[in-house]
Design an enzyme around this catalytic site. Structure first.
Site: not given
Ligand SMILES: Cc1cc2nc3c(=O)[nH]c(=O)nc-3n(C[C@H](O)[C@H](O)[C@H](O)COP(=O)(O)O)c2cc1C
Length: 355
Positions: A26, A175, A178, A180, A235
């Site tokens: 997001t 999704h 997390n 939702y 959440n």
């Molecule tokens: C800014 C941001 C927005 C995110 N938005 C979503 C989202 O919309 N849907 C989702 O499933 N996970 C979302 N996540 C989680 C990421 O998909 C991912 O699982 C998480 O960042 C861990 O991976 P990483 O260590 O590679 O960043 C978001 C993470 C970040 C940092």
């Protein structure tokens, strides 16, 4: 070092050029909930990934819980997404849309007039969320969904899946992680229903399974994946003693539907409890489709987990924010730029298309 991450793989009817997935994130740049040219640029810059999964996108006005997140229920949104998918395809990439219905994780100030705050039970999440108009606001109390609300929500996911294909997406990710709406049905902290949608495991997984079934019937199971977050606490989700058994049952049902992948979240790198290696291995062994690993990955760990057959693809989140050329950087083992958290969700190009 292993080269596993850079080997191609088939995903349903798609040929992916590498096993690097851009994780759904997001970014709150969709002013008016419609995808725009800035978003076209952002996604096209990252098309070297084997697969991009978009930010969470609402299948219904009721799912627009956060400010400036996009939807895919109106014509204008479909047209906006068409520009995104065209640009990603022209740049040689593939792209799935993540369908995210926020359920109780919302605030009326973020939502269009007439939108409803729905969840399996009338239990508000604890805490606050951001609104552009009035800053931090407490989560509202949701309405416990009626049978017809549930049916309508399933129809909205199905329509969104059809519109996604119309907009040029290669597939959809449901999704289910997390906290939702789908996760709100799975978790006993938010689902205390006594009907066929709550209580026993087979009832709590029913919404996830019916949404998956309906979307698969609409666009083909080989174009539908699901993201799940066992033991996640984001959440206000609360792990319970039946968690392993519930996810094993869910995976068995998703096998029956024939989903193309599951995408398993482990946010221990972000402070969440670790998902036990035993459960991950059980889900990996039980699921017939592809398995996407995610959470805190770097090059070495990604290659090691692929070599050990713990998954088929690896999703990178934060590294993709600040490194649009992440694939090249991983390939050349170049140092990565650190992302600026202050601009994760702010409008405009700063921290978005200027890395
Ligand atoms: C800014 C941001 C927005 C995110 N938005 C979503 C989202 O919309 N849907 C989702 O499933 N996970 C979302 N996540 C989680 C990421 O998909 C991912 O699982 C998480 O960042 C861990 O991976 P990483 O260590 O590679 O960043 C978001 C993470 C970040 C940092």
């Amino acid at each position: 070092m292993s080269n596993a991450l850079f080997t191609p793989i088939e995903l349903g009817r798609l040929h992916l050029k590498n096993r690097i997935v851009m994780a759904p994130m997001t970014r709150s740049r969709a002013i008016g909930n419609v995808p725009n040219e800035l978003m076209v640029k952002y996604y096209a810059m990252r098309a070297d990934a084997g697969l991009i999964i978009t930010e969470g996108v609402a299948p219904s006005p009721n799912g627009l819980g956060y400010t400036r997140i996009p939807g895919i229920f109106s014509e204008a949104q479909v047209q906006g997404w068409r520009h995104v998918t065209d640009a990603v395809h022209e740049a040689g990439g593939k792209i799935f849309i993540q369908l995210m219905h926020t359920g109780r994780i919302c605030h009326p100030l973020n939502m269009p007039a007439g939108a409803q705050i729905l969840s399996p039970s009338a239990i508000a999440a604890q805490g606050e969320m951001w609104t552009d108009g009035s800053g931090q606001q407490p989560y509202p109390s949701p309405i416990a969904m009626s049978e017809s609300d549930i049916m309508r929500a399933i129809t909205e996911y199905t329509e969104a899946a059809r519109r996604a294909i119309e907009a040029g997406f290669d597939g959809i990710e449901l999704h289910g992680a997390n906290g939702y709406l789908i996760d709100q049905f799975l978790n006993t902290a938010s689902n205390q229903r006594g009907d066929r949608w709550g209580g026993a495991i087979e009832n709590r997984i029913r919404f996830a399974v019916e949404v998956a079934q309906a979307c698969a019937a609409a666009i083909g199971a080989d174009r539908v994946g699901m993201r799940i977050s066992p033991y996640g606490v984001f959440n206000c989700m609360v792990p319970d003693t039946e968690m392993d058994a519930m996810y094993e049952r869910l995976i068995a049902e998703l096998n029956r539907v024939g989903l193309v992948y599951i995408h398993v979240v482990d946010h221990s790198s972000m402070g969440a409890p670790e998902v036990s290696p035993e459960l991950k291995a059980k889900l990996r062994a039980a699921f017939n489709g592809k398995y996407i690993l995610s959470g805190g990955y770097d090059l070495a760990r990604a290659n090691a987990d692929l070599e050990a057959n713990r998954g088929d693809l690896v999703a990178f989140g934060r590294p993709f924010i600040s490194n649009p050329d992440l694939v090249q950087k991983l390939q050349h083992e170049s140092p990565l730029t650190v992302p600026d958290m202050a601009t994760f969700y702010t409008p405009g190009e700063k921290g978005y298309t200027d890395y």
